[in-house]
Design a protein around this motif. Structure first.
Motif, PDB file in Angstrom:
ATOM      1  N   VAL A   1       0.790  -1.128   0.094  1.00  0.00           N
ATOM      2  CA  VAL A   1       0.030  -0.064   0.171  1.00  0.00           C
ATOM      3  C   VAL A   1       1.089   1.198  -0.044  1.00  0.00           C
ATOM      4  O   VAL A   1       0.667   2.003  -0.892  1.00  0.00           O
ATOM      5  CB  VAL A   1      -0.971  -0.055   1.175  1.00  0.00           C
ATOM      6  N   TRP A   2       1.911   1.296   0.804  1.00  0.00           N
ATOM      7  CA  TRP A   2       2.707   2.541   0.886  1.00  0.00           C
ATOM      8  C   TRP A   2       3.689   2.885  -0.612  1.00  0.00           C
ATOM      9  O   TRP A   2       3.775   3.902  -0.719  1.00  0.00           O
ATOM     10  CB  TRP A   2       3.789   2.444   2.031  1.00  0.00           C
TER      11      TRP A   2
ATOM     12  N   MET B   1       0.361   0.242  11.916  1.00  0.00           N
ATOM     13  CA  MET B   1      -0.413  -0.215  10.895  1.00  0.00           C
ATOM     14  C   MET B   1      -0.160  -1.773  10.446  1.00  0.00           C
ATOM     15  O   MET B   1      -1.159  -2.348  10.302  1.00  0.00           O
ATOM     16  CB  MET B   1      -0.139   0.857   9.777  1.00  0.00           C
TER      17      MET B   1
ATOM     18  N   TRP C   1      13.606  -3.966   8.250  1.00  0.00           N
ATOM     19  CA  TRP C   1      12.423  -2.913   8.725  1.00  0.00           C
ATOM     20  C   TRP C   1      12.774  -1.490   8.303  1.00  0.00           C
ATOM     21  O   TRP C   1      12.206  -0.648   7.391  1.00  0.00           O
ATOM     22  CB  TRP C   1      12.082  -3.072  10.133  1.00  0.00           C
TER      23      TRP C   1
ATOM     24  N   SER D   1      -3.876   4.083  12.670  1.00  0.00           N
ATOM     25  CA  SER D   1      -2.337   4.073  12.900  1.00  0.00           C
ATOM     26  C   SER D   1      -1.579   5.310  12.778  1.00  0.00           C
ATOM     27  O   SER D   1      -1.870   6.105  11.939  1.00  0.00           O
ATOM     28  CB  SER D   1      -1.877   2.892  11.750  1.00  0.00           C
ATOM     29  N   ARG D   2      -0.888   5.321  13.762  1.00  0.00           N
ATOM     30  CA  ARG D   2      -0.171   6.546  13.795  1.00  0.00           C
ATOM     31  C   ARG D   2       1.471   6.291  13.389  1.00  0.00           C
ATOM     32  O   ARG D   2       1.987   7.294  12.883  1.00  0.00           O
ATOM     33  CB  ARG D   2      -0.072   7.405  15.055  1.00  0.00           C
ATOM     34  N   THR D   3       1.897   5.042  13.092  1.00  0.00           N
ATOM     35  CA  THR D   3       3.098   4.570  13.053  1.00  0.00           C
ATOM     36  C   THR D   3       2.999   3.577  11.890  1.00  0.00           C
ATOM     37  O   THR D   3       2.016   2.868  11.996  1.00  0.00           O
ATOM     38  CB  THR D   3       4.061   4.121  14.168  1.00  0.00           C
ATOM     39  N   PRO D   4       4.115   3.188  11.194  1.00  0.00           N
ATOM     40  CA  PRO D   4       4.001   2.270  10.211  1.00  0.00           C
ATOM     41  C   PRO D   4       3.848   0.824  10.975  1.00  0.00           C
ATOM     42  O   PRO D   4       3.350   0.012  10.433  1.00  0.00           O
ATOM     43  CB  PRO D   4       5.427   2.400   9.434  1.00  0.00           C
ATOM     44  N   GLU D   5       4.670   0.768  12.196  1.00  0.00           N
ATOM     45  CA  GLU D   5       4.719  -0.649  12.883  1.00  0.00           C
ATOM     46  C   GLU D   5       3.342  -0.942  13.390  1.00  0.00           C
ATOM     47  O   GLU D   5       2.732  -1.983  13.083  1.00  0.00           O
ATOM     48  CB  GLU D   5       5.529  -0.563  14.228  1.00  0.00           C
TER      49      GLU D   5
ATOM     50  N   ARG E   1      -5.023   1.564   8.204  1.00  0.00           N
ATOM     51  CA  ARG E   1      -4.463   2.794   8.168  1.00  0.00           C
ATOM     52  C   ARG E   1      -4.967   3.840   9.120  1.00  0.00           C
ATOM     53  O   ARG E   1      -4.221   4.718   9.826  1.00  0.00           O
ATOM     54  CB  ARG E   1      -4.401   3.196   6.543  1.00  0.00           C
TER      55      ARG E   1
ATOM     56  N   LEU F   1      11.875   0.922   5.200  1.00  0.00           N
ATOM     57  CA  LEU F   1      10.865   1.884   5.226  1.00  0.00           C
ATOM     58  C   LEU F   1      11.548   3.146   4.485  1.00  0.00           C
ATOM     59  O   LEU F   1      11.114   4.111   3.994  1.00  0.00           O
ATOM     60  CB  LEU F   1      10.633   2.372   6.811  1.00  0.00           C
TER      61      LEU F   1
END
Lengths: 275, 260
Positions: free
Chosen positions: A35-36, A221, A153, A215-219, A212, A157
């Motif tokens: 998605v990102w 999410m 990771w 979530s505030r952080t990628p982890e 999404r 990112l």
């Protein structure tokens, strides 16, 4: 393996739950990256190429997961090569290859008339028919993918946010991207049994997209996407068992329902807070 | 990087650099170097190859001819152009800075203070203003404690007051840290006061020197046209006229002519 586990593994429903949960645990984080990176169409193309892998596996008499994995890896590397060359827009290339490989796969398997072959099972998955070997693939491959993603990771990112900035900071971006694509190919090959070639991309995208807004952080999410994936598997299998609907499509439908409900709820709450 | 130069020389040095994409020449025949404590501005019209040249200096693209040398052990902080983070990726300023990799624990506090973004450290990157975002990018470049800062259009999407502030901040950072700065800009008059050297390119090298000499150079005037050159000229001669809102020349004592 003692007799107790064998008898438990004999239960098709237990095998289905194990397979679904194993797939969702990996599609959560990997789907978040899809998605990102705006690669949903890319995932779809890899999945569609899997039918060619099935044909290859049947033709050579090898394990079908190995055949699918081989074709998905070749497709991923080809796509990476094409992406580097300018000329055609990437979505055009993917549009051609996504449906082109699917058509080729359908033609290829038509040549294998003598082989007993459940086309629908490959297209839409047959989670109630997964074997202990399939589960071993899902968990073995899944553990490998999760370990690689966890290890890479931060570089992954960073390369997702901005490739050149990551390169300037010393991240080996091309190698990291290659590992990511190989992971994606492995997930496509193992998830195919559960949700089918046509729905693998949905299993990657829907849980991640649902996670999404919360979530505030990628982890977070990635973790939420796993939990939402598990809920989809549980709900979908329940629906399938109760109403005798096909397993894979039921899981995706339940995921879609979760997405619609949470997104609707979010929109309503926002509208209320806006006055 | 093709080669590594000895200590004490320029931090980066490009000589006779040409970069091609296929058969197309993106930049050719460029000499450029940045030393400690020096601010070099790279200017030129759109498509002049400024970003390509920056990428060559960073070692992200290999010159087809010429060399790009970096001083041994030199650390480079890079601020890329147009970094938009996909809305689908949840990311706070803190996490974005963390992507820079390992850095000293004290470095972040110092950098936050320097760039003035401590207030927004826990905000999602999508919710901050253009000026705050550029400062965040600058902060990430500074976290590496760079010997050279490479800034590609640092003041984009920032309003005019903010632009002046940002360039002043860059000047202060250079003074405090003594690092070299290589920055891309499309307008000379904004970076003029804070720049030591200007390199003006349009695929090839047009002219180079101090801001003052470049702004008078005929090739600079030819490249940017009379109107820009005229704006520049404001810095060199006393006003004898002002411009009306329609762009016409209004003489200082001639306002009543309009009524006459």
């Amino acid at each position: 393996m003692n007799t107790d586990t064998i008898s438990i593994m004999d239960d098709f429903l237990v095998r289905a739950v194990l397979a679904g949960a194993g797939v969702a645990a990996v599609t959560g984080p990997l789907g978040s990256f899809v998605v990102w990176r705006r690669m949903s169409f890319f995932g779809d193309t890899l999945a569609h190429s899997a039918l060619l892998g099935v044909a290859l596996g049947l033709l050579l008499g090898i394990d079908l997961t190995v055949g699918v994995l081989a074709v998905a890896v070749v497709a991923a590397i080809l796509l990476l090569g094409i992406e580097r060359r300018t000329g055609l827009a990437m979505d055009t290339v993917l549009g051609i290859l996504s449906h082109g490989t699917l058509a080729l796969g359908l033609v290829a398997v038509a040549f294998l008339e003598r082989v007993r072959f459940d086309l629908m099972g490959f297209l839409f998955g047959d989670i109630f028919a997964v074997t202990a070997t399939d589960i071993a693939w899902i968990y073995g491959g899944g553990a490998l993918v999760l370990a690689l993603i966890a290890y890479l990771w931060r570089p992954l990112l960073s390369a997702t946010v901005h490739a050149d900035l990551a390169r300037a900071e010393g991240v080996p971006v091309d190698r990291v991207n290659l590992v990511f694509l190989l992971c994606l190919a492995l997930v496509v090959a193992t998830a195919m049994k559960v949700v089918g070639i046509l729905l693998v991309a949905a299993m990657l995208i829907i849980p991640a997209a649902t996670a999404r807004p919360y979530s505030r952080t990628p982890e977070r999410m990635a973790v939420f996407a796993v939990i939402i994936g598990w809920l989809s598997v549980a709900g979908g299998l329940g629906l399938s068992f109760a109403a005798d609907t096909p397993g894979g499509p039921s899981i995706i439908s339940f995921g879609l329902l979760l997405f619609a409900l949470t997104t609707g709820l979010m929109t309503l709450r926002q509208r209320r807070s806006d006055g | 990087m093709d080669q590594v130069s000895r200590a004490g020389g320029p931090i980066v040095e490009l000589s006779g650099v040409e970069v091609r994409a296929g058969n197309r020449v993106l930049v050719t025949g460029i000499d450029l170097s940045v030393s400690d404590g020096e601010i070099v501005a790279l200017i030129g019209p759109n498509g002049a190859g400024k970003t390509t040249l920056i990428r060559a200096a960073l070692g992200l693209v290999r010159p087809s001819t010429g060399t790009s040398r970096k001083r041994r052990g030199a650390r480079i902080g890079y601020m890329p152009q147009r970094l938009n983070i996909d809305r689908n990726m949840p990311l706070t300023v803190r996490r974005f800075l963390g992507l820079a990799g390992r850095f000293e624990p004290g470095a972040r506090t110092q950098v936050l203070e320097e760039t003035g973004i401590a207030r927004i450290i826990d905000s999602p990157v999508h919710d901050i203003s253009g000026g705050e975002w550029q400062r965040t990018l600058l902060a990430r470049a500074l976290l590496r404690e760079p010997d050279l800062l490479v800034l590609d259009e640092p003041a984009q999407a920032v309003d005019l007051t903010g632009q002046a502030e940002l360039y002043r901040l860059i000047g202060e950072i250079r003074d405090r840290r003594g690092c070299g700065v290589l920055m891309v800009s499309h307008d000379l008059h904004l970076v003029m006061s804070s720049t030591d050297q200007v390199v003006c390119i349009n695929t090839h090298l047009c002219c180079a020197g101090t801001p003052d000499t470049v702004s008078r150079d005929p090739s600079y005037v030819a490249l940017f046209g009379e109107s820009v050159a005229e704006t520049m000229a404001l810095y060199h001669h006393n006003h004898d006229h002002a411009h009306g809102v329609d762009g016409s020349i209004v003489h200082e004592h001639g306002h009543d002519q309009h009524h006459g």
